[in-house]
Design a protein around this motif. Sequence first.
Motif, PDB file in Angstrom:
ATOM      1  N   GLU A   1       0.811  -1.214   0.000  1.00  0.00           N
ATOM      2  CA  GLU A   1       0.000   0.000   0.000  1.00  0.00           C
ATOM      3  C   GLU A   1       0.851   1.274   0.000  1.00  0.00           C
ATOM      4  OE1 GLU A   1       0.911  -1.126   4.211  1.00  0.00           O
ATOM      5  OE2 GLU A   1       0.204  -2.158   2.392  1.00  0.00           O
ATOM      6  N   LYS A   2       2.142   1.168   0.336  1.00  0.00           N
ATOM      7  CA  LYS A   2       3.014   2.343   0.334  1.00  0.00           C
ATOM      8  C   LYS A   2       3.535   2.695  -1.050  1.00  0.00           C
ATOM      9  CE  LYS A   2       4.657   1.930   5.096  1.00  0.00           C
ATOM     10  NZ  LYS A   2       4.079   3.240   5.501  1.00  0.00           N
ATOM     11  N   ASN A   3       3.324   1.775  -2.035  1.00  0.00           N
ATOM     12  CA  ASN A   3       3.757   2.023  -3.417  1.00  0.00           C
ATOM     13  C   ASN A   3       5.239   2.362  -3.504  1.00  0.00           C
ATOM     14  OD1 ASN A   3       1.123   1.649  -4.527  1.00  0.00           O
ATOM     15  ND2 ASN A   3       0.580   3.735  -3.893  1.00  0.00           N
ATOM     16  N   LEU A   4       6.054   1.606  -2.741  1.00  0.00           N
ATOM     17  CA  LEU A   4       7.490   1.892  -2.723  1.00  0.00           C
ATOM     18  C   LEU A   4       8.166   1.570  -4.051  1.00  0.00           C
ATOM     19  CD1 LEU A   4       8.446   0.609   0.857  1.00  0.00           C
ATOM     20  CD2 LEU A   4       7.899   2.934   0.116  1.00  0.00           C
ATOM     21  N   GLY A   5       7.485   0.786  -4.879  1.00  0.00           N
ATOM     22  CA  GLY A   5       8.058   0.474  -6.186  1.00  0.00           C
ATOM     23  C   GLY A   5       7.987   1.628  -7.161  1.00  0.00           C
ATOM     24  N   TYR A   6       7.223   2.653  -6.847  1.00  0.00           N
ATOM     25  CA  TYR A   6       7.093   3.833  -7.704  1.00  0.00           C
ATOM     26  C   TYR A   6       7.779   5.014  -7.014  1.00  0.00           C
ATOM     27  CZ  TYR A   6       3.485   0.844  -9.696  1.00  0.00           C
ATOM     28  OH  TYR A   6       2.814  -0.216 -10.249  1.00  0.00           O
ATOM     29  N   ILE A   7       8.952   5.371  -7.480  1.00  0.00           N
ATOM     30  CA  ILE A   7       9.779   6.363  -6.811  1.00  0.00           C
ATOM     31  C   ILE A   7       9.058   7.708  -6.708  1.00  0.00           C
ATOM     32  CG2 ILE A   7      12.030   7.488  -6.796  1.00  0.00           C
ATOM     33  CD1 ILE A   7      12.093   4.461  -6.446  1.00  0.00           C
ATOM     34  N   HIS A   8       8.301   8.078  -7.743  1.00  0.00           N
ATOM     35  CA  HIS A   8       7.674   9.393  -7.741  1.00  0.00           C
ATOM     36  C   HIS A   8       6.487   9.471  -6.786  1.00  0.00           C
ATOM     37  CE1 HIS A   8       5.484   6.916 -10.660  1.00  0.00           C
ATOM     38  NE2 HIS A   8       4.427   7.710 -10.437  1.00  0.00           N
ATOM     39  N   LYS A   9       6.032   8.309  -6.252  1.00  0.00           N
ATOM     40  CA  LYS A   9       4.872   8.316  -5.372  1.00  0.00           C
ATOM     41  C   LYS A   9       5.240   8.184  -3.889  1.00  0.00           C
ATOM     42  CE  LYS A   9       1.606   6.366  -8.714  1.00  0.00           C
ATOM     43  NZ  LYS A   9       0.624   5.274  -8.962  1.00  0.00           N
ATOM     44  N   VAL A  10       6.462   7.834  -3.590  1.00  0.00           N
ATOM     45  CA  VAL A  10       6.839   7.583  -2.199  1.00  0.00           C
ATOM     46  C   VAL A  10       7.098   8.901  -1.484  1.00  0.00           C
ATOM     47  CG1 VAL A  10       7.832   5.335  -2.783  1.00  0.00           C
ATOM     48  CG2 VAL A  10       9.288   7.364  -2.747  1.00  0.00           C
ATOM     49  N   SER A  11       7.097   8.835  -0.164  1.00  0.00           N
ATOM     50  CA  SER A  11       7.345  10.025   0.645  1.00  0.00           C
ATOM     51  C   SER A  11       8.820  10.414   0.586  1.00  0.00           C
ATOM     52  CB  SER A  11       6.929   9.771   2.099  1.00  0.00           C
ATOM     53  OG  SER A  11       7.716   8.712   2.656  1.00  0.00           O
ATOM     54  N   ASP A  12       9.095  11.626   1.035  1.00  0.00           N
ATOM     55  CA  ASP A  12      10.478  12.117   0.999  1.00  0.00           C
ATOM     56  C   ASP A  12      11.402  11.267   1.876  1.00  0.00           C
ATOM     57  OD1 ASP A  12       9.691  14.113  -0.699  1.00  0.00           O
ATOM     58  OD2 ASP A  12       9.460  15.623   0.887  1.00  0.00           O
ATOM     59  N   SER A  13      10.914  10.777   3.011  1.00  0.00           N
ATOM     60  CA  SER A  13      11.752   9.968   3.906  1.00  0.00           C
ATOM     61  C   SER A  13      12.141   8.647   3.254  1.00  0.00           C
ATOM     62  CB  SER A  13      11.023   9.717   5.225  1.00  0.00           C
ATOM     63  OG  SER A  13       9.778   9.058   4.993  1.00  0.00           O
ATOM     64  N   TRP A  14      11.187   7.998   2.586  1.00  0.00           N
ATOM     65  CA  TRP A  14      11.518   6.739   1.908  1.00  0.00           C
ATOM     66  C   TRP A  14      12.420   6.992   0.702  1.00  0.00           C
ATOM     67  CZ3 TRP A  14      11.358   2.103   3.706  1.00  0.00           C
ATOM     68  CH2 TRP A  14      10.436   1.747   4.684  1.00  0.00           C
ATOM     69  N   ARG A  15      12.200   8.101   0.021  1.00  0.00           N
ATOM     70  CA  ARG A  15      13.062   8.429  -1.126  1.00  0.00           C
ATOM     71  C   ARG A  15      14.491   8.685  -0.648  1.00  0.00           C
ATOM     72  NH1 ARG A  15      10.313  12.325  -2.897  1.00  0.00           N
ATOM     73  NH2 ARG A  15       8.969  11.129  -4.315  1.00  0.00           N
ATOM     74  N   ALA A  16      14.644   9.353   0.496  1.00  0.00           N
ATOM     75  CA  ALA A  16      15.980   9.604   1.046  1.00  0.00           C
ATOM     76  C   ALA A  16      16.638   8.293   1.488  1.00  0.00           C
ATOM     77  CB  ALA A  16      15.886  10.573   2.222  1.00  0.00           C
ATOM     78  N   PHE A  17      15.829   7.400   2.072  1.00  0.00           N
ATOM     79  CA  PHE A  17      16.381   6.104   2.488  1.00  0.00           C
ATOM     80  C   PHE A  17      16.849   5.298   1.284  1.00  0.00           C
ATOM     81  CE2 PHE A  17      15.900   1.566   3.416  1.00  0.00           C
ATOM     82  CZ  PHE A  17      16.667   1.443   4.561  1.00  0.00           C
ATOM     83  N   LEU A  18      16.065   5.304   0.212  1.00  0.00           N
ATOM     84  CA  LEU A  18      16.467   4.583  -0.994  1.00  0.00           C
ATOM     85  C   LEU A  18      17.739   5.174  -1.580  1.00  0.00           C
ATOM     86  CD1 LEU A  18      15.987   2.521  -3.234  1.00  0.00           C
ATOM     87  CD2 LEU A  18      14.465   4.185  -4.340  1.00  0.00           C
ATOM     88  N   LEU A  19      17.830   6.502  -1.604  1.00  0.00           N
ATOM     89  CA  LEU A  19      19.032   7.143  -2.140  1.00  0.00           C
ATOM     90  C   LEU A  19      20.253   6.794  -1.294  1.00  0.00           C
ATOM     91  CD1 LEU A  19      20.307   9.102  -4.159  1.00  0.00           C
ATOM     92  CD2 LEU A  19      19.687  10.985  -2.622  1.00  0.00           C
ATOM     93  N   LEU A  20      20.080   6.795   0.028  1.00  0.00           N
ATOM     94  CA  LEU A  20      21.191   6.435   0.907  1.00  0.00           C
ATOM     95  C   LEU A  20      21.614   4.983   0.706  1.00  0.00           C
ATOM     96  CD1 LEU A  20      23.081   7.134   3.261  1.00  0.00           C
ATOM     97  CD2 LEU A  20      21.239   6.463   4.828  1.00  0.00           C
ATOM     98  N   SER A  21      20.649   4.101   0.547  1.00  0.00           N
ATOM     99  CA  SER A  21      20.961   2.684   0.330  1.00  0.00           C
ATOM    100  C   SER A  21      21.724   2.482  -0.971  1.00  0.00           C
ATOM    101  CB  SER A  21      19.663   1.865   0.311  1.00  0.00           C
ATOM    102  OG  SER A  21      18.954   2.010   1.526  1.00  0.00           O
ATOM    103  N   LEU A  22      21.287   3.186  -2.021  1.00  0.00           N
ATOM    104  CA  LEU A  22      21.977   3.065  -3.308  1.00  0.00           C
ATOM    105  C   LEU A  22      23.387   3.634  -3.228  1.00  0.00           C
ATOM    106  CD1 LEU A  22      19.072   4.039  -5.749  1.00  0.00           C
ATOM    107  CD2 LEU A  22      20.066   1.755  -5.396  1.00  0.00           C
ATOM    108  N   CYS A  23      23.549   4.712  -2.482  1.00  0.00           N
ATOM    109  CA  CYS A  23      24.883   5.311  -2.331  1.00  0.00           C
ATOM    110  C   CYS A  23      25.821   4.363  -1.588  1.00  0.00           C
ATOM    111  CB  CYS A  23      24.784   6.645  -1.606  1.00  0.00           C
ATOM    112  SG  CYS A  23      24.043   7.966  -2.574  1.00  0.00           S
ATOM    113  N   ILE A  24      25.304   3.717  -0.537  1.00  0.00           N
ATOM    114  CA  ILE A  24      26.128   2.765   0.213  1.00  0.00           C
ATOM    115  C   ILE A  24      26.546   1.604  -0.677  1.00  0.00           C
ATOM    116  CG2 ILE A  24      26.095   1.102   2.110  1.00  0.00           C
ATOM    117  CD1 ILE A  24      24.291   3.008   3.645  1.00  0.00           C
ATOM    118  N   GLN A  25      25.597   1.093  -1.459  1.00  0.00           N
ATOM    119  CA  GLN A  25      25.924  -0.028  -2.340  1.00  0.00           C
ATOM    120  C   GLN A  25      26.899   0.393  -3.431  1.00  0.00           C
ATOM    121  OE1 GLN A  25      25.204  -3.017  -1.827  1.00  0.00           O
ATOM    122  NE2 GLN A  25      25.621  -4.066  -3.740  1.00  0.00           N
ATOM    123  N   LEU A  26      26.677   1.560  -4.019  1.00  0.00           N
ATOM    124  CA  LEU A  26      27.582   2.038  -5.075  1.00  0.00           C
ATOM    125  C   LEU A  26      28.977   2.291  -4.518  1.00  0.00           C
ATOM    126  CD1 LEU A  26      27.937   2.965  -8.000  1.00  0.00           C
ATOM    127  CD2 LEU A  26      27.168   5.250  -7.295  1.00  0.00           C
TER     128      LEU A  26
END
Length: 395
Positions: free
Chosen positions: A80-105
Amino acid sequence: MESPELSFTLAYVVLSLCFVFTPNEFRSAGLTVQNLFSSWLGSEDVGFIQYHVRRTSITLLVHSALPLGYYMGMCIAAPEKNLGYIHKVSDSWRAFLLLSLCIQLTSWTLVIYWSRHHWHNHPICRALQAHIQPPHPGWGSVATSVNTEFRRIDKFATGAPGARVIVTDSWVLKVTTYHVYMALQSECHVTVTQSRQHQLSPDMASPAQILTLRVDSINPAVTPFDIRCVCVRACKRARVCARYQVKTTCHVSTVSRLISSEYAELREKLHAPIRNSPNVVIHQTMSELFLETFRAHVDLNQPYTLPSGQEVEPCSGCMQVPANTKLVRLCQAEGAPNESECQQCFCRPMWCLSCLGRWFASRQDQQRPETWLSSRVPCPTCRAKFCILDICAVH
């Protein structure tokens, strides 16, 4: 009722912590980096350095992927959070995803940097470079030396696969999750710096003490590191009971001292003496205490003179020192011959005093150390019974 989001979060956090710190249950189930990627890592025995270079690299990549794995798992656990759609998620989840990608990269970039020039930039290889000196022209030659000594069966090794302490003839090694610390025995000195007591130990019924040993090298390029040995408690009066054969009941919970079989093995393998810091006392193990008393009593016995022309052979137990004991029935002098249970042994000198003492102790009731010196055991070769009065030092 708990939400699926909270349940998944708690489960993922627990599993992630167990995967990173690897308790015995996970290790037994094979849920470790070493087991999951065993086909790519290869054999530790074949190439110790190469194995741990690959292990630390893949461990970094896997551990850095855990935050991203949590995000992907939440996509399924909380649709129900639609986390698979980046443009629909909240700013906090978008920041968490960006941080996770940065750590992996970042982790991938670091591993690629390590792998350049045949892993020349890897921290383990850099640690090897600190030991480049004749006869080793490069860090590859140093790695070959470590690999060769690790394959020997006489090395000292203790601990879990991802957190081990290894001592070979020339090296002191400490394996951690992301690194392997190393120091040449000829260049290092070891100091006991700390002791911590634990009233409960999951692997032992008795309370335990952990000794911290500091390994420092005279080579300034070598990073100092700490290793730890586990000590277990034993009866404080065991030495008195064994020496004077006193019939007493010992209570470990009220009167105790600390012993450590790991520490004794480590001390034997290290060439340099282990120094103690002030206020840190290392007591002997039960076996060491008995061997000390055993040697003192044997020295009081009548010596045995070898017949002319007879040569002394290596000890049958350790094959390291000459056999220096002979079993001669002497205890009948303490009483009537018919009252003694000892038998005449006709074996030639085949055992050193240390191996014979360990054999003597291994045949005793481990719960009654006060009876050890007064007991009789069979000869390890011919099975003739003897007591401590029958053991003669070979001259």
